[in-house]
Design a protein around this motif. Structure first.
Motif, mmCIF file in Angstrom:
data_model
loop_
_atom_site.group_PDB
_atom_site.id
_atom_site.type_symbol
_atom_site.label_atom_id
_atom_site.label_comp_id
_atom_site.label_asym_id
_atom_site.label_seq_id
_atom_site.Cartn_x
_atom_site.Cartn_y
_atom_site.Cartn_z
ATOM 1 N N ARG A 22 0.834 -1.211 0.000
ATOM 2 C CA ARG A 22 0.000 0.000 0.000
ATOM 3 C C ARG A 22 0.863 1.252 0.000
ATOM 4 O O ARG A 22 0.643 2.176 -0.780
ATOM 5 N N VAL A 23 1.886 1.276 0.864
ATOM 6 C CA VAL A 23 2.775 2.438 0.930
ATOM 7 C C VAL A 23 3.545 2.588 -0.380
ATOM 8 O O VAL A 23 3.675 3.687 -0.909
ATOM 9 N N SER A 24 4.015 1.487 -0.919
ATOM 10 C CA SER A 24 4.742 1.520 -2.195
ATOM 11 C C SER A 24 3.861 2.062 -3.318
ATOM 12 O O SER A 24 4.311 2.870 -4.134
ATOM 13 N N ALA A 25 2.609 1.622 -3.356
ATOM 14 C CA ALA A 25 1.687 2.106 -4.389
ATOM 15 C C ALA A 25 1.452 3.608 -4.247
ATOM 16 O O ALA A 25 1.372 4.328 -5.247
ATOM 17 N N MET A 26 1.366 4.085 -3.005
ATOM 18 C CA MET A 26 1.164 5.520 -2.791
ATOM 19 C C MET A 26 2.389 6.302 -3.260
ATOM 20 O O MET A 26 2.271 7.325 -3.926
ATOM 21 N N ILE A 27 3.571 5.817 -2.917
ATOM 22 C CA ILE A 27 4.817 6.493 -3.294
ATOM 23 C C ILE A 27 5.006 6.492 -4.807
ATOM 24 O O ILE A 27 5.437 7.481 -5.390
ATOM 25 N N ASN A 28 4.659 5.389 -5.444
ATOM 26 C CA ASN A 28 4.882 5.246 -6.884
ATOM 27 C C ASN A 28 3.717 5.718 -7.745
ATOM 28 O O ASN A 28 3.761 5.570 -8.966
ATOM 29 N N SER A 29 2.703 6.314 -7.138
ATOM 30 C CA SER A 29 1.588 6.828 -7.927
ATOM 31 C C SER A 29 2.090 7.956 -8.830
ATOM 32 O O SER A 29 3.042 8.666 -8.489
ATOM 33 N N PRO A 30 1.493 8.133 -9.981
ATOM 34 C CA PRO A 30 1.951 9.174 -10.917
ATOM 35 C C PRO A 30 1.984 10.577 -10.305
ATOM 36 O O PRO A 30 2.941 11.318 -10.519
ATOM 37 N N LEU A 34 5.307 12.838 -9.751
ATOM 38 C CA LEU A 34 5.397 14.153 -10.371
ATOM 39 C C LEU A 34 5.768 15.219 -9.335
ATOM 40 O O LEU A 34 6.650 16.043 -9.570
ATOM 41 N N ASP A 35 5.094 15.176 -8.181
ATOM 42 C CA ASP A 35 5.324 16.177 -7.131
ATOM 43 C C ASP A 35 6.489 15.818 -6.211
ATOM 44 O O ASP A 35 6.954 16.650 -5.437
ATOM 45 N N ARG A 36 6.944 14.554 -6.268
ATOM 46 C CA ARG A 36 7.989 14.017 -5.391
ATOM 47 C C ARG A 36 7.613 14.187 -3.913
ATOM 48 O O ARG A 36 8.439 14.534 -3.081
ATOM 49 N N LYS A 37 6.342 13.931 -3.611
ATOM 50 C CA LYS A 37 5.863 13.974 -2.230
ATOM 51 C C LYS A 37 4.574 13.188 -2.133
ATOM 52 O O LYS A 37 3.855 13.016 -3.125
ATOM 53 N N VAL A 38 4.283 12.694 -0.916
ATOM 54 C CA VAL A 38 3.057 11.942 -0.689
ATOM 55 C C VAL A 38 2.754 11.936 0.803
ATOM 56 O O VAL A 38 3.654 11.984 1.634
ATOM 57 N N LEU A 39 1.476 11.899 1.128
ATOM 58 C CA LEU A 39 1.029 11.768 2.507
ATOM 59 C C LEU A 39 0.554 10.338 2.687
ATOM 60 O O LEU A 39 -0.375 9.886 2.021
ATOM 61 N N VAL A 40 1.218 9.610 3.582
ATOM 62 C CA VAL A 40 0.882 8.218 3.847
ATOM 63 C C VAL A 40 0.048 8.174 5.121
ATOM 64 O O VAL A 40 0.520 8.557 6.189
ATOM 65 N N HIS A 41 -1.192 7.713 4.983
ATOM 66 C CA HIS A 41 -2.099 7.632 6.125
ATOM 67 C C HIS A 41 -1.946 6.286 6.813
ATOM 68 O O HIS A 41 -1.846 5.263 6.150
ATOM 69 N N GLY A 72 -1.038 10.655 12.988
ATOM 70 C CA GLY A 72 -0.401 9.369 12.732
ATOM 71 C C GLY A 72 0.069 9.187 11.305
ATOM 72 O O GLY A 72 0.779 8.224 11.005
ATOM 73 N N SER A 73 -0.304 10.075 10.419
ATOM 74 C CA SER A 73 0.147 9.980 9.034
ATOM 75 C C SER A 73 1.578 10.505 8.920
ATOM 76 O O SER A 73 2.101 11.140 9.832
ATOM 77 N N VAL A 74 2.194 10.236 7.800
ATOM 78 C CA VAL A 74 3.574 10.652 7.555
ATOM 79 C C VAL A 74 3.647 11.303 6.178
ATOM 80 O O VAL A 74 3.189 10.734 5.184
ATOM 81 N N PHE A 75 4.222 12.491 6.140
ATOM 82 C CA PHE A 75 4.425 13.207 4.884
ATOM 83 C C PHE A 75 5.830 12.879 4.395
ATOM 84 O O PHE A 75 6.815 13.090 5.116
ATOM 85 N N LEU A 76 5.940 12.326 3.197
ATOM 86 C CA LEU A 76 7.229 11.970 2.601
ATOM 87 C C LEU A 76 7.526 12.915 1.453
ATOM 88 O O LEU A 76 6.654 13.213 0.642
ATOM 89 N N LYS A 77 8.765 13.358 1.394
ATOM 90 C CA LYS A 77 9.195 14.251 0.319
ATOM 91 C C LYS A 77 10.604 13.833 -0.082
ATOM 92 O O LYS A 77 11.435 13.521 0.765
#
Length: 106
Positions: A22-30, A34-41, A72-77
């Motif tokens: 799930r985390v990998s899919a969120m990180i690798n989403s288009p 494109l933005d090089r960032k994602v919020l993982v819930h 509890g979420s994590v913002f990745l950049k």
């Protein structure tokens, strides 16, 4: 492969593997790429040890900035990959990898 076969394979995965996918899919989403960032819930069903294991894995990734949120979420950049990121060391063999799309550095 049928939907039923996919469901059976998904049930064979451990909770940690499902979280990792799930985390990998969120990180690798288009959009994330494109933005090089994602919020993982974090979901209520994510076990503490699985979540901590994934967070430790991500924390050990060079070029990744992690911001832990109160909910509890994590913002990745992450930064765009450099030419140095495209070198794969396989013992004595070194190969350059030319990705078709820009991918996260982890």
């Amino acid at each position: 492969m049928s939907g039923q076969e996919n469901a059976v394979r998904l049930n064979e995965l451990t909770s940690g593997e499902r979280l990792g996918l799930r985390v990998s899919a969120m990180i690798n989403s288009p959009l994330a790429q494109l933005d090089r960032k994602v919020l993982v819930h974090r979901m209520d069903t994510d076990a503490d040890h699985d979540w901590e294991s994934i967070m430790e894995l991500l924390a050990g990734t060079d070029g990744l900035e992690m911001t832990f949120c109160d909910d509890g979420s994590v913002f990745l950049k992450w930064d765009a990959p450099t030419d140095d990121d495209r070198v794969i060391d396989r013992g004595e063999d070194v190969a350059l990898v030319e990705p078709e799309e820009e991918e996260a550095p982890f």
